[in-house]
Design a protein around this motif. Structure first.
Motif, PDB file in Angstrom:
ATOM      1  N   SER A 220       0.968  -1.579   0.091  1.00  0.00           N
ATOM      2  CA  SER A 220      -0.047   0.440  -0.058  1.00  0.00           C
ATOM      3  C   SER A 220       0.703   1.362  -0.029  1.00  0.00           C
ATOM      4  CB  SER A 220      -0.545  -0.149   1.742  1.00  0.00           C
ATOM      5  OG  SER A 220       0.048  -0.512   2.310  1.00  0.00           O
ATOM      6  N   HIS A 222       1.515   5.486   0.946  1.00  0.00           N
ATOM      7  CA  HIS A 222       1.127   6.603   0.893  1.00  0.00           C
ATOM      8  C   HIS A 222       2.467   7.704   1.187  1.00  0.00           C
ATOM      9  CE1 HIS A 222      -1.511   3.469   3.691  1.00  0.00           C
ATOM     10  NE2 HIS A 222      -0.067   2.625   3.005  1.00  0.00           N
ATOM     11  N   THR A 341       2.315  -9.011   2.795  1.00  0.00           N
ATOM     12  CA  THR A 341       2.118  -6.993   2.815  1.00  0.00           C
ATOM     13  C   THR A 341       2.800  -6.304   3.226  1.00  0.00           C
ATOM     14  OG1 THR A 341       0.851  -6.741   4.537  1.00  0.00           O
ATOM     15  CG2 THR A 341      -0.509  -7.894   2.961  1.00  0.00           C
ATOM     16  N   GLN A 343       4.216  -1.648   3.656  1.00  0.00           N
ATOM     17  CA  GLN A 343       3.735   0.033   2.779  1.00  0.00           C
ATOM     18  C   GLN A 343       4.555   0.924   2.588  1.00  0.00           C
ATOM     19  OE1 GLN A 343       2.501   0.932   6.793  1.00  0.00           O
ATOM     20  NE2 GLN A 343       0.877   1.972   6.110  1.00  0.00           N
TER      21      GLN A 343
END
Length: 372
Positions: A220, A222, A341, A343
């Motif tokens: 993900s 950001h 997963t 970030q």
């Protein structure tokens, strides 16, 4: 659920894979392995790091070796010493239960060439090498690649962005007629296209894993708004919130990486820097500490991060966004490996929002803002 047996992998290899907890094939392994086992072909694989490429090319390569012959039949070229060592280690683990032995040697810069020449004088079936050292050994007649049936270029785009174009061209000119070339790359810059055009068959099989996503889908993305003088404090707050998480912080310059490592160490964080001026010994020491988890965070420049392959990294933090789009793909690909997963977090100062929008558009990803 597809198994390695379904793909055509022999039982002794499957037993070794189970032992190192590789049970279900990844997408690239499912796609590539049957092709490479069943057909004599050139292959171009577009895939991120951390997708299981080593087994995807390594298992078919091992299947192709005739260990009754004492010649070098397989050659794997990788951008960094770390990656070369790691590929050798994995190939060695895969062969634990086979009949007879397949001998794999790794050669790279930063180590005495005489020792490597001595190792190569013993029976060797597969050589894993960095481009500079490989060319040096070929030109000294210490390494004969004339019988190589399979040449693998791993992380080809990284090799070119590290300046190995000339070495690769020289190496690829050797024994072109009787070998197959398997090329793996995360991105497809023009220089890669020219290697494909000049040294590979026009009928080469092309495989793209997760075609629509240049960046691993388990990451993900950001951004956090900040300003230059607040960046270090912002990083401290991020690390304070994630005491259990491990990650890599990317800086654009060597001095920046050193400075940030010093500041964070003073704040009591277990961090160290990897940068271009380091001796190989120091670099190995830092990487060992990071792998055995006595360091929580690694601070690195883009070039120094080449070949870092550590699982279970929860995040990548961009002290500044990189100048080149490809670098964003390589940086963020250090997290979310092996199906986990992760970030990717960028620190944005006023005027940099356009960069985020450009990355979103080019790479087909979407960023979310984090407000601290």
């Amino acid at each position: 659920m597809t198994t390695f047996s379904d793909l055509g992998i022999k039982k002794p290899f499957i037993k070794a894979l189970k032992e190192i907890k590789i049970v279900n094939p990844t997408e690239i392994q499912k796609t590539v392995i049957p092709i490479l086992l069943e057909t004599q072909t050139d292959l171009i694989g577009l895939a991120q790091t951390g997708t299981g490429k080593t087994a995807a090319f390594g298992l078919p390569l091992l299947h192709s070796i005739d260990n009754n012959k004492e010649e070098i039949q397989g050659l794997v070229i990788a951008p960094t010493r770390e990656l070369a060592q790691q590929i050798k280690k994995q190939l060695f683990k895969f062969t634990k239960y086979i009949d007879g032995k397949i001998f794999v040697e790794a050669v790279y810069g930063g180590e005495k060439i005489d020792r490597q020449i001595k190792s190569l004088s013993r029976t060797t079936h597969i050589v894993v090498a960095t481009p500079g050292r490989l060319l040096d050994l070929i030109e000294r007649n210490a390494l004969d690649i004339s019988k190589v049936k399979t040449l693998v270029l791993d992380e080809a785009d990284e090799m070119l962005s590290m300046g190995f174009k000339e070495e690769l061209n020289k190496i690829l000119k050797y024994n072109t007629s009787n070998r197959h070339t398997w090329l793996f790359s995360a991105t497809m810059p023009d220089e890669i296209k020219s290697i494909i055009k000049n040294y590979m068959s026009k009928d080469a099989v092309r495989i793209e894993v997760n075609k629509n996503s240049l960046v691993n889908e388990n990451i993900s993305h950001h951004y956090i708004h900040t300003n230059i003088k607040d960046k270090t404090n912002m990083i401290i707050r991020i690390l304070d919130k994630r005491p259990e998480d491990r990650g890599v912080i990317f800086c654009r310059t060597k001095a920046g990486a050193r400075q940030l490592a010093k500041q964070l160490t003073e704040e009591g964080f277990a961090v160290d820097a990897l940068e271009g001026d380091m001796q190989q010994k120091e670099r190995d020491k830092v990487m060992r500490a990071f792998k055995n988890e006595s360091l929580q965070v690694l601070i690195s420049t883009d070039v120094s991060a080449r070949g870092i392959d550590v699982n279970n990294l929860a995040f990548v933090l961009h002290h500044q966004l990189p100048e080149q789009m490809d670098y964003y793909t390589h940086r963020s690909g250090r997290t979310a490996r092996a199906g986990k997963t992760g970030q990717s977090i960028a620190l944005i100062i006023p005027g940099e929002m356009q960069k985020v929008l450009d990355i979103q558009r080019t790479l087909g990803i979407s960023f979310k803002e984090i407000v601290m």
